[in-house]
Design a protein around this motif. Structure first.
Motif, PDB file in Angstrom:
ATOM      1  N   PHE A 178       0.828  -1.200   0.000  1.00 50.32           N
ATOM      2  CA  PHE A 178       0.000   0.000   0.000  1.00 50.32           C
ATOM      3  C   PHE A 178       0.867   1.257   0.000  1.00 50.32           C
ATOM      4  N   ALA A 179       1.933   1.246   0.802  1.00 48.87           N
ATOM      5  CA  ALA A 179       2.836   2.401   0.852  1.00 48.87           C
ATOM      6  C   ALA A 179       3.520   2.615  -0.497  1.00 48.87           C
ATOM      7  N   THR A 180       3.935   1.525  -1.123  1.00 43.67           N
ATOM      8  CA  THR A 180       4.596   1.622  -2.428  1.00 43.67           C
ATOM      9  C   THR A 180       3.651   2.187  -3.476  1.00 43.67           C
ATOM     10  N   ALA A 181       2.391   1.709  -3.483  1.00 42.39           N
ATOM     11  CA  ALA A 181       1.404   2.228  -4.433  1.00 42.39           C
ATOM     12  C   ALA A 181       1.166   3.719  -4.215  1.00 42.39           C
ATOM     13  N   THR A 182       1.156   4.143  -2.960  1.00 39.17           N
ATOM     14  CA  THR A 182       0.951   5.553  -2.646  1.00 39.17           C
ATOM     15  C   THR A 182       2.096   6.406  -3.183  1.00 39.17           C
ATOM     16  N   ILE A 183       3.312   5.949  -2.995  1.00 36.59           N
ATOM     17  CA  ILE A 183       4.481   6.710  -3.440  1.00 36.59           C
ATOM     18  C   ILE A 183       4.541   6.780  -4.967  1.00 36.59           C
ATOM     19  N   ILE A 184       4.287   5.654  -5.637  1.00 34.36           N
ATOM     20  CA  ILE A 184       4.324   5.641  -7.106  1.00 34.36           C
ATOM     21  C   ILE A 184       3.264   6.583  -7.673  1.00 34.36           C
ATOM     22  N   THR A 185       2.069   6.538  -7.073  1.00 32.67           N
ATOM     23  CA  THR A 185       0.991   7.416  -7.540  1.00 32.67           C
ATOM     24  C   THR A 185       1.383   8.874  -7.407  1.00 32.67           C
ATOM     25  N   ARG A 186       2.054   9.208  -6.305  1.00 30.71           N
ATOM     26  CA  ARG A 186       2.497  10.592  -6.073  1.00 30.71           C
ATOM     27  C   ARG A 186       3.621  10.985  -7.028  1.00 30.71           C
ATOM     28  N   ARG A 187       4.592  10.093  -7.230  1.00 30.03           N
ATOM     29  CA  ARG A 187       5.743  10.432  -8.063  1.00 30.03           C
ATOM     30  C   ARG A 187       5.365  10.537  -9.537  1.00 30.03           C
ATOM     31  N   PHE A 188       4.363   9.778  -9.964  1.00 29.40           N
ATOM     32  CA  PHE A 188       3.899   9.833 -11.351  1.00 29.40           C
ATOM     33  C   PHE A 188       2.538  10.524 -11.386  1.00 29.40           C
ATOM     34  N   ALA A 189       2.511  11.747 -10.866  1.00 26.48           N
ATOM     35  CA  ALA A 189       1.257  12.489 -10.738  1.00 26.48           C
ATOM     36  C   ALA A 189       0.622  12.800 -12.086  1.00 26.48           C
ATOM     37  N   HIS A 190       1.415  12.779 -13.162  1.00 26.00           N
ATOM     38  CA  HIS A 190       0.881  13.068 -14.486  1.00 26.00           C
ATOM     39  C   HIS A 190       0.141  11.877 -15.089  1.00 26.00           C
ATOM     40  N   ARG A 192      -2.808   9.093 -14.872  1.00 27.32           N
ATOM     41  CA  ARG A 192      -4.050   8.706 -14.218  1.00 27.32           C
ATOM     42  C   ARG A 192      -3.984   7.226 -13.867  1.00 27.32           C
ATOM     43  N   MET A 193      -4.242   6.912 -12.615  1.00 25.59           N
ATOM     44  CA  MET A 193      -4.053   5.551 -12.121  1.00 25.59           C
ATOM     45  C   MET A 193      -5.360   4.754 -12.025  1.00 25.59           C
ATOM     46  N   THR A 194      -6.454   5.289 -12.558  1.00 26.14           N
ATOM     47  CA  THR A 194      -7.702   4.516 -12.530  1.00 26.14           C
ATOM     48  C   THR A 194      -7.565   3.194 -13.277  1.00 26.14           C
ATOM     49  N   ALA A 230     -18.477  -2.369  -5.815  1.00 24.98           N
ATOM     50  CA  ALA A 230     -18.516  -1.137  -6.603  1.00 24.98           C
ATOM     51  C   ALA A 230     -18.225   0.103  -5.773  1.00 24.98           C
ATOM     52  N   LEU A 231     -18.927   0.259  -4.649  1.00 23.95           N
ATOM     53  CA  LEU A 231     -18.811   1.490  -3.865  1.00 23.95           C
ATOM     54  C   LEU A 231     -17.721   1.409  -2.797  1.00 23.95           C
ATOM     55  N   ASN A 232     -17.720   0.323  -2.019  1.00 24.11           N
ATOM     56  CA  ASN A 232     -16.726   0.201  -0.953  1.00 24.11           C
ATOM     57  C   ASN A 232     -15.310   0.047  -1.509  1.00 24.11           C
ATOM     58  N   PHE A 233     -15.143  -0.818  -2.506  1.00 23.46           N
ATOM     59  CA  PHE A 233     -13.816  -1.128  -3.028  1.00 23.46           C
ATOM     60  C   PHE A 233     -13.470  -0.261  -4.243  1.00 23.46           C
ATOM     61  N   GLY A 234     -14.310  -0.313  -5.284  1.00 22.55           N
ATOM     62  CA  GLY A 234     -14.001   0.386  -6.523  1.00 22.55           C
ATOM     63  C   GLY A 234     -13.968   1.894  -6.373  1.00 22.55           C
ATOM     64  N   LEU A 235     -15.028   2.468  -5.790  1.00 14.93           N
ATOM     65  CA  LEU A 235     -15.065   3.918  -5.594  1.00 14.93           C
ATOM     66  C   LEU A 235     -13.932   4.369  -4.688  1.00 14.93           C
ATOM     67  N   GLY A 236     -13.669   3.602  -3.628  1.00 16.52           N
ATOM     68  CA  GLY A 236     -12.568   3.942  -2.722  1.00 16.52           C
ATOM     69  C   GLY A 236     -11.230   3.994  -3.440  1.00 16.52           C
ATOM     70  N   LEU A 237     -10.968   3.006  -4.305  1.00 17.70           N
ATOM     71  CA  LEU A 237      -9.717   2.990  -5.061  1.00 17.70           C
ATOM     72  C   LEU A 237      -9.620   4.179  -6.006  1.00 17.70           C
ATOM     73  N   ALA A 238     -10.724   4.477  -6.698  1.00 16.42           N
ATOM     74  CA  ALA A 238     -10.720   5.592  -7.641  1.00 16.42           C
ATOM     75  C   ALA A 238     -10.442   6.920  -6.937  1.00 16.42           C
ATOM     76  N   LEU A 239     -11.086   7.128  -5.793  1.00 15.69           N
ATOM     77  CA  LEU A 239     -10.871   8.357  -5.037  1.00 15.69           C
ATOM     78  C   LEU A 239      -9.432   8.441  -4.532  1.00 15.69           C
ATOM     79  N   PHE A 240      -8.911   7.315  -4.050  1.00 12.99           N
ATOM     80  CA  PHE A 240      -7.568   7.338  -3.457  1.00 12.99           C
ATOM     81  C   PHE A 240      -6.505   7.662  -4.497  1.00 12.99           C
ATOM     82  N   VAL A 241      -6.500   6.950  -5.620  1.00 11.81           N
ATOM     83  CA  VAL A 241      -5.424   7.175  -6.595  1.00 11.81           C
ATOM     84  C   VAL A 241      -5.550   8.534  -7.267  1.00 11.81           C
ATOM     85  N   THR A 242      -6.763   9.104  -7.299  1.00  7.15           N
ATOM     86  CA  THR A 242      -6.930  10.445  -7.842  1.00  7.15           C
ATOM     87  C   THR A 242      -6.400  11.495  -6.867  1.00  7.15           C
TER      88      THR A 242
END
Length: 304
Positions: A178-190, A192-194, A230-242
């Motif tokens: 989870f920490a690695t995914a967070t850092i990669i998402t931040r470093r590659f902000a350009h 879209r990780m959906t 859809a809402l608990n998992f999918g929506l949560g992931l979409a919001l987080f990586v955005t």
């Protein structure tokens, strides 16, 4: 001669406004995820892999539908082409985290998993500092320490029994993924990780399909699993990586821990399972640390 297709342009926000918007999205992801335990209480499926399969399936369908609605078929294809190795890595990280969670519970307690996962902000901050020299402010370290301490108090009554080195190692793997995914998402902000998290749900679903003893569910369970996926998992992931693209890695991980505080509240409110005194005290500490941290950040931005 036609020009090469380009990726959809992400609107640029001012630094302070972008960080506020990103923090709100990550907090929204934590709220969505916090309903997981409440929804799981409505399910009576013995095989956990069956739950993972259906949850991942509906999450994948939600994320795919979201991309098609927002970007159209051609735009969605371009998003998949543009996610690159960074997107694939993020997808593998989320698939690893969600799958390891199920495996960890077979060897250790939920309390142990929660306590180790509370270290995600610390791991993310250390990794971001060591790999990219991302500055971590003193008040961030204080907030991280307070969150870990609060979660330790929350789960202190349940620690110890039924644990194993394998289970705790899997829980640690969840935290690192989870920490690695967070850092990669931040470093590659350009980027879209959906589509990346879509890939993660597909990998998790395929893994669960190969391990599940069966896929039969009732009509009522189907409705719950649709919301669960859809809402608990999918929506949560979409919001987080955005949102994680717009804020420092440590802050994204810190806000994600608010899920730990909210989850017992929803279970108590909907199912009448009153949390223990330790859970309440630890939750107050975590919530206070997050509020104080956000208050300091807001004050610093306004002063700047």
């Amino acid at each position: 001669m036609s020009s090469a297709p380009t990726l959809p342009v992400t609107p640029t926000l001012p630094e302070s406004r972008g960080q506020g918007f990103g923090a709100a999205l990550v907090l929204g992801a934590a709220v969505a995820w916090s309903f997981g335990g409440t929804l799981a209480r409505f399910l009576h499926i013995e095989d956990g892999w069956t739950v993972v399969f259906w949850r991942s399936l509906f999450a994948a369908l939600f994320l795919l539908g979201f991309m098609l609605l927002r970007d159209g078929p051609r735009g969605t294809v371009q998003l998949f082409r543009g996610m690159g190795l960074a997107g694939i890595a993020v997808g593998i990280c989320f698939a690893t985290a969600s799958t390891s969670f199920i495996l960890a519970l077979a060897y250790t307690t939920v309390a142990n998993v929660m306590l180790i996962q509370a270290g995600v902000p610390l791991i993310a901050a250390l990794m971001a500092w060591m790999l990219f020299r991302e500055t971590v402010a003193t008040h961030t370290w204080i907030a991280i320490a307070a969150v870990i301490g609060g979660v330790a108090i929350m789960v202190s009554e349940s620690l110890g029994g039924g644990t194993s080195m394998i289970g705790d190692a899997l829980a640690l793997l969840i935290a690192f993924a989870f920490a690695t995914a967070t850092i990669i998402t931040r470093r590659f902000a350009h980027v879209r990780m959906t589509p990346a998290v879509f890939l993660g749900t597909v990998i998790a679903g395929a893994t669960a399909a190969s391990q599940a003893s069966g896929f039969a569910i009732t009509t009522s369970e189907l409705g719950i699993l649709v919301v669960f996926g859809a809402l608990n998992f999918g929506l949560g992931l979409a919001l987080f990586v955005t949102g994680a693209r717009l804020i420092p890695s440590a802050l994204a991980a810190l806000l994600g821990t608010s899920e730990t505080v909210l989850a017992p509240f929803w279970v108590a409110l909907i199912h009448g399972e009153i949390p223990s005194t330790y859970t309440v005290v630890g939750g107050i500490i975590v919530l206070t640390a997050l509020i104080c941290y956000l208050g300091v950040e807001l004050w610093r931005q306004r002063r700047a």
